[in-house]
Design an enzyme around this catalytic site. Sequence first.
Site, PDB file in Angstrom:
ATOM      1  N   ILE A 166       9.385  89.413  17.509  1.00  0.00           N
ATOM      2  CA  ILE A 166      10.249  88.723  16.525  1.00  0.00           C
ATOM      3  C   ILE A 166      11.099  89.736  15.773  1.00  0.00           C
ATOM      4  CG2 ILE A 166      10.278  87.232  14.490  1.00  0.00           C
ATOM      5  CD1 ILE A 166       7.644  85.981  15.502  1.00  0.00           C
ATOM      6  N   PRO A 192       3.884 108.114  17.723  1.00  0.00           N
ATOM      7  CA  PRO A 192       5.322 107.815  17.826  1.00  0.00           C
ATOM      8  C   PRO A 192       5.827 108.183  19.217  1.00  0.00           C
ATOM      9  CG  PRO A 192       4.849 109.099  15.845  1.00  0.00           C
ATOM     10  CD  PRO A 192       3.576 109.054  16.637  1.00  0.00           C
ATOM     11  N   HIS A 306       6.992  77.771   4.754  1.00  0.00           N
ATOM     12  CA  HIS A 306       6.494  78.195   6.077  1.00  0.00           C
ATOM     13  C   HIS A 306       7.132  77.356   7.197  1.00  0.00           C
ATOM     14  CE1 HIS A 306       2.821  80.249   8.124  1.00  0.00           C
ATOM     15  NE2 HIS A 306       3.833  80.169   8.960  1.00  0.00           N
TER      16      HIS A 306
END
Length: 343
Positions: A166, A192, A306
């Site tokens: 998302i 990383p 929500h």
Amino acid sequence: MSDSKLKVVVCRDLGPDVMPLLLNNPRLDVVVWPHNSACERKWLLENARGASGILVMLSEKVDEELLNAAGPKLRVVSTMSVGYEHADLKALLTRGVRFGYTPDVLTDAVADLSVMLALMAGRNTKETTEAWPNFVWSPFAFCGPQLSSTPTSPKRTAGFIGFGRIAQATFARLVPFGFQHCLYTGNAKTAPDPAADAALAAKYGVKEVRRVELDELARESDAVFVLAPGGPATYHIVDEQFLRQMKKTAVLVNTSRGTLVDSDALAKALHEGWLYGAGIDVVEGEPQVGLDHPLIKAPRCVVLPHIGSATNETRLGMATLTVNNLLGGVFGEEMPAELGTSR
Ligand SMILES: O=CC(=O)O
């Protein structure tokens, strides 16, 4: 119930487009919570007995108590949500009960809403929608920071707490607004990966995608998006220390879980102007949120109930996927999105 039928318990009626997938199946005995409200726990525990499958929403706790109440015939629990903090995965695994959820189908709807909230937060939407009938126009009334880049302020940086599907879909939408820099916080358990970041920068055609520590993300971002899962590891990850470091012109958007943001600290930050505004789709304490909630009362704070995935297309997709997960689990077949196997 005839012995040859498998019992499934459904905690919300999913409507005429989806329920026939269950109700018209001659091999199933379908028990549906008969009200348009969150399913009562007592009803669920009583009706779960002997079930092969249970279909739940975020509001139903899937824990030892429910699994014990269902008993040894239970094969699958299917939730109509991408999040699964309400489910005790260890308890499911111990019993060999499969678990279905709804990734991917809601990514675009939540990314759309995340950008919408960033725009609303910067454009005083709470105050402007309450302006009538006493509003008198003046040149600088309600002016806020512009989300898109401008000739006089060309640099835009987006910060993501959590950089999954998302978050990346949200960033893709921000690129045409002039966001050339993307900072994100990663999972502390993984190192990383500058090469992967460079590949993402090339994919989006931007100057920079970089994993950073939380402090740098707070300091550098013009829009911060909270998009990590809930739970103890992320509880109040946006706290007073984080908020005090944000730019005064920045906006904060939370479309993941209310528990990631310390509501009292954010309300104080907005009252005192440490950041410009906030767009919030999820609040601590939901769904029991009263008008006295600190974020409902805070200035320049848009609070939605929500609704991240609430589009016709997405909710239908989620409901269909949830039922197909249930059917796959009950009949011992492939589930389209089974946690642990689907990604
Ligand atoms: O918050 C919504 C979901 O987890 O689907």
